[in-house]
Scaffold this active site. Sequence first.
Site, short mmCIF file in Angstrom:
data_model
loop_
_atom_site.label_atom_id
_atom_site.label_comp_id
_atom_site.label_asym_id
_atom_site.label_seq_id
_atom_site.Cartn_x
_atom_site.Cartn_y
_atom_site.Cartn_z
N HIS A 90 7.25 1.61 1.49
CA HIS A 90 6.29 1.84 2.58
C HIS A 90 6.92 1.66 3.95
CE1 HIS A 90 5.17 -2.44 3.64
NE2 HIS A 90 5.43 -2.70 2.38
N ASP B 246 9.59 -6.45 5.90
CA ASP B 246 8.59 -5.88 4.98
C ASP B 246 8.00 -4.65 5.66
OD1 ASP B 246 6.47 -5.31 3.31
OD2 ASP B 246 5.37 -7.16 3.69
N GLU C 175 0.50 0.95 3.25
CA GLU C 175 0.57 0.05 2.10
C GLU C 175 -0.12 -1.27 2.41
OE1 GLU C 175 2.25 -3.20 -0.44
OE2 GLU C 175 2.30 -3.00 1.73
N GLU C 176 0.09 -1.77 3.61
CA GLU C 176 -0.38 -3.12 3.96
C GLU C 176 -1.90 -3.24 4.02
OE1 GLU C 176 1.44 -5.64 3.90
OE2 GLU C 176 3.49 -5.07 4.38
N ASP D 58 10.19 -2.76 -2.46
CA ASP D 58 9.50 -3.55 -1.43
C ASP D 58 10.13 -4.94 -1.41
OD1 ASP D 58 7.60 -4.41 0.46
OD2 ASP D 58 5.90 -3.63 -0.65
CO CO Z 1 3.65 -6.73 3.17
ZN ZN Z 2 5.59 -4.72 1.67
#
Ligand code: CO
Ligand code: ZN
Length: 333
Positions: free
Chosen positions: A62, A164, A195-196, A218
């Site tokens: 992501h 991240d 994604e988050e 990830d």
């Molecule tokens: Co995250």
């Molecule tokens: Zn992530």
Amino acid sequence: MKELLTRLTAAFGPAGREEEVRSLLKQELTQVGGPDAVVDDLGNLIVTRGKDADQKILVAAHMDQIGFMVTFIEENGFLRITPVGGIQAKSLPGMRLRFGGGTTGVIGQEKLKAQKDLDFSKLYVDMGVNDREEAEKQVQIGDTAVFDAPLVMEGNRYIAGAMDNRAGCTVLLETLRRLPTDLPQSVCFVFTVQEEVGLRGAQAVSYRLNPHFGLAVDVTRTGDTPEPQFKTPLSLGKGPAIKIRDSSVICHPRVTALMRRVADQNSIPHQFEVLEQGGTDAGAIHLSRAGVPTGAVSIPCRYIHTPGEMVDSADLENGVSLLLALLQTEWKW
Ligand code: CO
Ligand code: ZN
């Protein structure tokens, strides 16, 4: 990889506003035969290799990061915000934010009877302005911000906000660069959006691509710090982790077995991840259509969802090695 990671972690990309990260990736992709990159209607960036093969693997990382959205502008120019993704209010007072337009703000908090009662309603952002009119010259309702936390390297470790999952994006891009053209199955590399906030980009793109297998890349939490909140044997520097489960997916046992075998055969250091809280794109991919056997490669990371996200450079390198080996192996059982 340092240079790439520096640029990717500096890019502005809270969930829903991934444009800057995507254009940076597209620019990098032009050097590895990128004109075939496709952007879908939600903003996922798709690059396919080995098109003619019978089977297809979707590999996702992501692009988005956690952030903040402006909900209200006070008469005196202070902003109210809501989180975009999983962020604890308690850790925020004193932190610097950066808005898409470049403005910096500092998070402050109101007086509380008990500090444990701190939540987003008691936080505000101070942009150094005097009133609402001045504030509105900088930001509007619905504008987003991220932690202002550019990359630094200390020893073998990289520290940055947005590790991240720009760490995962870096691993994918580096893999794309080194991957030979002759592959046992086709591979769709996807840099996903949102994604988050619930694996949203991955959900849509999995339907579109209808893959035979899925793989997410990830970051994941480690347990190698004093009194960690969650007990886990994962450490920085001991290799990428082969995910067994998190709260979004129980990885397909045949996929994890294949990953373990490939890592062993190629002498790639690796660990195994059982994450009690948190999810990743694998969660959406494996539930697409009639189901997709899916696994995940996780880069160990300390202080996830803070401005101090820390990874080990060797884990990134070994993550690329593992991914390269996996994509050159025929997936069958
Ligand atoms: Co995250
Ligand atoms: Zn992530």
